[in-house]
Design a protein around this motif. Structure first.
Motif, PDB file in Angstrom:
ATOM      1  N   LEU A 188       4.223  14.359  14.539  1.00 57.46           N
ATOM      2  CA  LEU A 188       5.575  14.426  14.510  1.00 57.46           C
ATOM      3  C   LEU A 188       5.920  12.550  14.965  1.00 57.46           C
ATOM      4  CD1 LEU A 188       7.729  15.772  13.716  1.00 57.46           C
ATOM      5  CD2 LEU A 188       8.555  16.177  16.226  1.00 57.46           C
ATOM      6  N   GLU A 189       6.854  11.899  14.387  1.00 51.79           N
ATOM      7  CA  GLU A 189       6.643  10.587  14.794  1.00 51.79           C
ATOM      8  C   GLU A 189       7.727  10.300  15.543  1.00 51.79           C
ATOM      9  OE1 GLU A 189       7.615  12.318  11.629  1.00 51.79           O
ATOM     10  OE2 GLU A 189       6.893  11.030   9.883  1.00 51.79           O
ATOM     11  N   SER A 190       7.238   9.079  16.654  1.00 52.38           N
ATOM     12  CA  SER A 190       7.512   8.937  17.836  1.00 52.38           C
ATOM     13  C   SER A 190       9.505   8.768  17.584  1.00 52.38           C
ATOM     14  CB  SER A 190       7.391   7.127  18.697  1.00 52.38           C
ATOM     15  OG  SER A 190       8.146   6.715  17.332  1.00 52.38           O
ATOM     16  N   ILE A 242       5.030  12.588   2.518  1.00 52.16           N
ATOM     17  CA  ILE A 242       4.179  13.194   4.062  1.00 52.16           C
ATOM     18  C   ILE A 242       4.087  12.738   5.127  1.00 52.16           C
ATOM     19  CG2 ILE A 242       4.295  15.485   4.743  1.00 52.16           C
ATOM     20  CD1 ILE A 242       5.037  16.567   2.604  1.00 52.16           C
ATOM     21  N   SER A 243       4.207  12.618   5.877  1.00 50.64           N
ATOM     22  CA  SER A 243       3.975  11.919   6.771  1.00 50.64           C
ATOM     23  C   SER A 243       1.976  12.906   7.350  1.00 50.64           C
ATOM     24  CB  SER A 243       4.602  11.996   8.370  1.00 50.64           C
ATOM     25  OG  SER A 243       5.484  10.680   8.296  1.00 50.64           O
ATOM     26  N   PRO A 244       1.110  11.667   7.171  1.00 50.94           N
ATOM     27  CA  PRO A 244      -0.759  12.304   7.626  1.00 50.94           C
ATOM     28  C   PRO A 244      -0.016  12.571   8.676  1.00 50.94           C
ATOM     29  CG  PRO A 244      -0.046  10.021   7.763  1.00 50.94           C
ATOM     30  CD  PRO A 244       0.828  10.223   7.054  1.00 50.94           C
ATOM     31  N   ALA A 293       1.147  -1.449   0.397  1.00 43.45           N
ATOM     32  CA  ALA A 293       0.121   0.192  -0.059  1.00 43.45           C
ATOM     33  C   ALA A 293       0.831   1.102   0.233  1.00 43.45           C
ATOM     34  CB  ALA A 293      -1.120   0.084   1.220  1.00 43.45           C
ATOM     35  N   LYS A 294       2.869   1.169   0.777  1.00 48.35           N
ATOM     36  CA  LYS A 294       2.662   2.337   0.763  1.00 48.35           C
ATOM     37  C   LYS A 294       3.427   2.418  -0.527  1.00 48.35           C
ATOM     38  CE  LYS A 294       4.624   3.376   4.983  1.00 48.35           C
ATOM     39  NZ  LYS A 294       5.063   4.507   5.210  1.00 48.35           N
ATOM     40  N   GLY A 295       4.162   1.463  -1.243  1.00 48.19           N
ATOM     41  CA  GLY A 295       5.374   1.247  -2.369  1.00 48.19           C
ATOM     42  C   GLY A 295       6.199   2.168  -1.291  1.00 48.19           C
ATOM     43  N   ARG A 296       6.470   0.804  -0.879  1.00 46.24           N
ATOM     44  CA  ARG A 296       7.536   1.292   0.180  1.00 46.24           C
ATOM     45  C   ARG A 296       8.944   0.485  -1.034  1.00 46.24           C
ATOM     46  NH1 ARG A 296       8.787   1.323   7.032  1.00 46.24           N
ATOM     47  NH2 ARG A 296       8.484   3.255   7.262  1.00 46.24           N
ATOM     48  N   PRO A 297      10.388   1.201  -1.036  1.00 47.89           N
ATOM     49  CA  PRO A 297      11.340   0.976  -2.288  1.00 47.89           C
ATOM     50  C   PRO A 297      12.062  -0.242  -1.638  1.00 47.89           C
ATOM     51  CG  PRO A 297      11.867   2.700  -1.436  1.00 47.89           C
ATOM     52  CD  PRO A 297      10.182   3.010  -0.880  1.00 47.89           C
ATOM     53  N   PRO A 300       3.810   1.211  10.711  1.00 49.20           N
ATOM     54  CA  PRO A 300       3.985   2.949   9.806  1.00 49.20           C
ATOM     55  C   PRO A 300       3.246   3.767   9.652  1.00 49.20           C
ATOM     56  CG  PRO A 300       4.057   1.425   7.930  1.00 49.20           C
ATOM     57  CD  PRO A 300       3.076   0.678   8.601  1.00 49.20           C
ATOM     58  N   SER A 301       3.830   4.684   8.661  1.00 50.38           N
ATOM     59  CA  SER A 301       3.048   6.404   9.036  1.00 50.38           C
ATOM     60  C   SER A 301       2.167   5.921   8.001  1.00 50.38           C
ATOM     61  CB  SER A 301       4.166   7.639   8.970  1.00 50.38           C
ATOM     62  OG  SER A 301       4.678   7.594   7.775  1.00 50.38           O
ATOM     63  N   ALA A 302       1.153   6.719   7.605  1.00 48.06           N
ATOM     64  CA  ALA A 302      -0.028   6.253   6.556  1.00 48.06           C
ATOM     65  C   ALA A 302      -0.261   6.462   5.097  1.00 48.06           C
ATOM     66  CB  ALA A 302      -1.434   6.227   6.744  1.00 48.06           C
ATOM     67  N   ASN A 303       1.110   6.840   4.788  1.00 46.16           N
ATOM     68  CA  ASN A 303       1.653   7.541   3.573  1.00 46.16           C
ATOM     69  C   ASN A 303       2.109   7.402   2.670  1.00 46.16           C
ATOM     70  OD1 ASN A 303       3.533   8.730   5.664  1.00 46.16           O
ATOM     71  ND2 ASN A 303       4.623   8.486   4.143  1.00 46.16           N
ATOM     72  N   ALA A 304       2.289   7.124   1.434  1.00 45.95           N
ATOM     73  CA  ALA A 304       2.731   6.780  -0.251  1.00 45.95           C
ATOM     74  C   ALA A 304       4.593   7.063   0.390  1.00 45.95           C
ATOM     75  CB  ALA A 304       2.514   7.115  -1.132  1.00 45.95           C
TER      76      ALA A 304
END
Ligand code: AMP
Ligand code: MG
Length: 307
Positions: A180-182, A151-153, A55-59, A143-147
């Motif tokens: 901001l992330e933990s 940018i983190s949502p 879903a994130k398309g994380r490489p 993880p953060s719910a962004n592609a």
């Protein structure tokens, strides 16, 4: 381009029930935490975790943070020393993530930790994530719910704009608090600065210098790599090699006999561990198409081969 109209439900009992049902079916769901919106899936279900990456398309496969309901649930997954227990007592529930030794019997898919012997874990404070954890009754990787590279949502609309229909459900509970992330700590090192700052912490912490400082054996390594030489793009095994197949190339093991990239992602780190533990002197891996989840699989294989 993502579908601009995914399903968004306002936080409440019905929304939590549907979200828990979807997670039980192996789907991922976007849910607010006090840091940013997370893309949550059952941390014990490798295929569901592969779905997060798809879903994130994380490489690449970075280890993900595991979210649990409370300290007792965390202690079932990881080994706490006195420092870790002190930090958990002070800051949980809250935006502090602890990297700790993974328990051998912890029901966590190897894709969550990217094959590492440590796990990043926290107890979130947000009512929606807490309610979801209670309803699911199991640890959630999120993880953060962004592609990837987005940018983190901090709002449901950001998730919708970034992931669209790639996320089946977004729980909307307004803007997140920290945005901001933990903060992530491992031992007395701050791996990632975040909402909890060094001055808040009860003992002296050192900031992370670089990867080199934490890649020594037995220390924190952010990437798992087999100890044996790894050869990529192999169609047959050379003498003394353990072949990890894919699709039509069968081997001693396979990432996916049917050539399914999601299954291959889910099996990748287990397959590497099995190869490492075998009697063979070297490891060969069949070619994996460089598309979709294959990009992340190949990224991780390339890093493992260049150790
Ligand atoms: P997120 O994408 O928000 O889930 O962030 C996860 C962060 O935690 C990444 O920067 C990871 O590199 C880090 N992380 C997770 N697990 C570990 C671990 N076992 N060891 C070191 N860093 C970790
Ligand atoms: Mg992120």
């Amino acid at each position: 381009m993502a579908d601009p109209n995914p399903r968004i439900l306002r936080y409440g009992m019905a929304a939590i029930a549907e979200a828990a049902q979807r997670i039980g079916r192996g789907e991922c769901v976007a849910v607010p935490t006090e840091t940013v919106y997370g893309l949550a899936a059952d941390a014990g279900d490798a295929a569901a975790v592969a779905g997060i990456y798809a879903a994130k398309g994380r490489p690449s496969f970075n280890p993900l943070i595991v979210h649990v309901a409370d300290l007792a649930a965390a202690e079932a997954l990881a080994v706490f020393d006195d420092d870790a227990r002190a930090l958990a007592t002070m800051f949980w529930p809250g935006p502090l993530t602890l990297v700790l030794p993974l328990r051998a019997d912890a029901p966590i898919a190897s894709l969550v930790t990217a094959g590492l012997a440590t796990v990043a874990i926290r107890v979130p404070r947000h009512r929606a994530m807490q309610a979801l954890l209670a309803a699911c009754g199991r640890p959630l990787a999120a993880p953060s719910a962004n592609a990837s590279n987005g940018i983190s949502p901090t709002r449901a609309a950001h998730v919708a704009a970034s992931l669209g229909a790639r996320v089946p459900l977004i729980l909307d509970d307004g803007a997140t608090e920290a945005g901001l992330e933990s903060t992530i700590v491992a031992g007395r090192t701050i791996l990632r600065p975040g909402p909890i700052v060094a001055a808040d912490l009860p003992f002296a912490f050192v900031p992370r210098v670089d990867d080199a400082a934490i890649t020594a054996p037995g220390q924190l390594a952010t990437h798992y790599a087999p100890r044996k030489p790894l050869r990529l793009g192999a169609t047959t095994a050379a003498a003394g090699e353990w072949l990890i197949g894919f699709g039509p190339i069968a081997g001693d093991d396979t990432l996916s006999a049917s050539g399914d990239l999601r299954e291959a992602a889910a099996r990748l780190f287990d397959a590497l561990h099995r190869a490492d533990a075998s009697d063979a002197a070297g490891i060969a891996v069949a070619p994996v198409p460089d598309e979709g989840l294959g990009v992340a699989i190949n990224d991780r294989l390339a890093r493992a081969a260049h150790r």
